[in-house]
Design a protein around this motif. Structure first.
Motif, PDB file in Angstrom:
ATOM      1  N   CYS A 171       0.850  -1.190   0.000  1.00  0.00           N
ATOM      2  CA  CYS A 171       0.000   0.000   0.000  1.00  0.00           C
ATOM      3  C   CYS A 171       0.890   1.246   0.000  1.00  0.00           C
ATOM      4  O   CYS A 171       1.321   1.725   1.036  1.00  0.00           O
ATOM      5  N   HIS A 172       1.172   1.744  -1.195  1.00  0.00           N
ATOM      6  CA  HIS A 172       1.990   2.941  -1.349  1.00  0.00           C
ATOM      7  C   HIS A 172       1.476   3.721  -2.556  1.00  0.00           C
ATOM      8  O   HIS A 172       0.674   3.209  -3.343  1.00  0.00           O
ATOM      9  N   PRO A 173       1.886   4.960  -2.711  1.00  0.00           N
ATOM     10  CA  PRO A 173       1.334   5.811  -3.779  1.00  0.00           C
ATOM     11  C   PRO A 173       1.539   5.289  -5.198  1.00  0.00           C
ATOM     12  O   PRO A 173       0.785   5.643  -6.088  1.00  0.00           O
ATOM     13  N   TRP A 174       2.529   4.445  -5.436  1.00  0.00           N
ATOM     14  CA  TRP A 174       2.803   3.968  -6.787  1.00  0.00           C
ATOM     15  C   TRP A 174       2.059   2.696  -7.130  1.00  0.00           C
ATOM     16  O   TRP A 174       2.132   2.229  -8.255  1.00  0.00           O
ATOM     17  N   ASN A 175       1.337   2.127  -6.168  1.00  0.00           N
ATOM     18  CA  ASN A 175       0.531   0.934  -6.424  1.00  0.00           C
ATOM     19  C   ASN A 175      -0.879   1.382  -6.760  1.00  0.00           C
ATOM     20  O   ASN A 175      -1.484   2.127  -6.019  1.00  0.00           O
ATOM     21  N   PRO A 176      -1.452   0.913  -7.882  1.00  0.00           N
ATOM     22  CA  PRO A 176      -2.790   1.357  -8.256  1.00  0.00           C
ATOM     23  C   PRO A 176      -3.891   0.818  -7.351  1.00  0.00           C
ATOM     24  O   PRO A 176      -5.001   1.330  -7.356  1.00  0.00           O
ATOM     25  N   GLY A 177      -3.609  -0.241  -6.580  1.00  0.00           N
ATOM     26  CA  GLY A 177      -4.631  -0.801  -5.690  1.00  0.00           C
ATOM     27  C   GLY A 177      -5.614  -1.657  -6.484  1.00  0.00           C
ATOM     28  O   GLY A 177      -5.268  -2.274  -7.467  1.00  0.00           O
ATOM     29  N   GLY A 178      -6.881  -1.659  -6.040  1.00  0.00           N
ATOM     30  CA  GLY A 178      -7.905  -2.437  -6.723  1.00  0.00           C
ATOM     31  C   GLY A 178      -8.332  -3.634  -5.889  1.00  0.00           C
ATOM     32  O   GLY A 178      -8.081  -3.715  -4.685  1.00  0.00           O
ATOM     33  N   PHE A 179      -8.969  -4.602  -6.557  1.00  0.00           N
ATOM     34  CA  PHE A 179      -9.470  -5.788  -5.882  1.00  0.00           C
ATOM     35  C   PHE A 179      -8.314  -6.751  -5.628  1.00  0.00           C
ATOM     36  O   PHE A 179      -7.585  -7.102  -6.552  1.00  0.00           O
ATOM     37  N   ASP A 180      -8.153  -7.167  -4.375  1.00  0.00           N
ATOM     38  CA  ASP A 180      -7.054  -8.047  -3.986  1.00  0.00           C
ATOM     39  C   ASP A 180      -7.559  -9.004  -2.918  1.00  0.00           C
ATOM     40  O   ASP A 180      -7.443  -8.723  -1.725  1.00  0.00           O
ATOM     41  N   PRO A 181      -8.135 -10.148  -3.306  1.00  0.00           N
ATOM     42  CA  PRO A 181      -8.688 -11.074  -2.312  1.00  0.00           C
ATOM     43  C   PRO A 181      -7.594 -11.858  -1.591  1.00  0.00           C
ATOM     44  O   PRO A 181      -6.455 -11.944  -2.050  1.00  0.00           O
ATOM     45  N   VAL A 182      -7.961 -12.447  -0.477  1.00  0.00           N
ATOM     46  CA  VAL A 182      -7.049 -13.296   0.299  1.00  0.00           C
ATOM     47  C   VAL A 182      -6.805 -14.575  -0.501  1.00  0.00           C
ATOM     48  O   VAL A 182      -7.760 -15.201  -0.981  1.00  0.00           O
ATOM     49  N   PRO A 183      -5.551 -14.980  -0.681  1.00  0.00           N
ATOM     50  CA  PRO A 183      -5.270 -16.216  -1.443  1.00  0.00           C
ATOM     51  C   PRO A 183      -5.733 -17.458  -0.711  1.00  0.00           C
ATOM     52  O   PRO A 183      -5.885 -17.482   0.460  1.00  0.00           O
TER      53      PRO A 183
END
Length: 69
Positions: free
Chosen positions: A57-69
């Motif tokens: 989680c940092h400014p250069w990461n676009p983020g989005g949907f990231d479920p638990v593996p």
């Protein structure tokens, strides 16, 4: 141990997080993700997955949907 950690995360989500405002760039939020990871994989691996998610989680990461593996 598991219940105590989940209780601390729940406290953070109910008390601390509302004061900080919506800042998470991922869905589910980092605290939700960590709670789910602990429930699914146990305390040690769940915390490791949660910490790895927080490091992403940092400014250069676009983020989005990231479920638990």
């Amino acid at each position: 141990m598991k219940n105590m950690i989940l209780l601390m995360i729940r406290f953070y989500r109910l008390v601390v997080s509302p004061m900080l405002g919506q800042r998470c760039r991922f869905v589910p939020s980092c605290s939700e993700y960590t709670s789910e990871a602990i429930e699914k994989h146990g305390v040690f691996k769940g915390i490791c997955l949660g910490v790895a998610r927080i490091f992403r989680c940092h400014p250069w990461n676009p983020g989005g949907f990231d479920p638990v593996p």
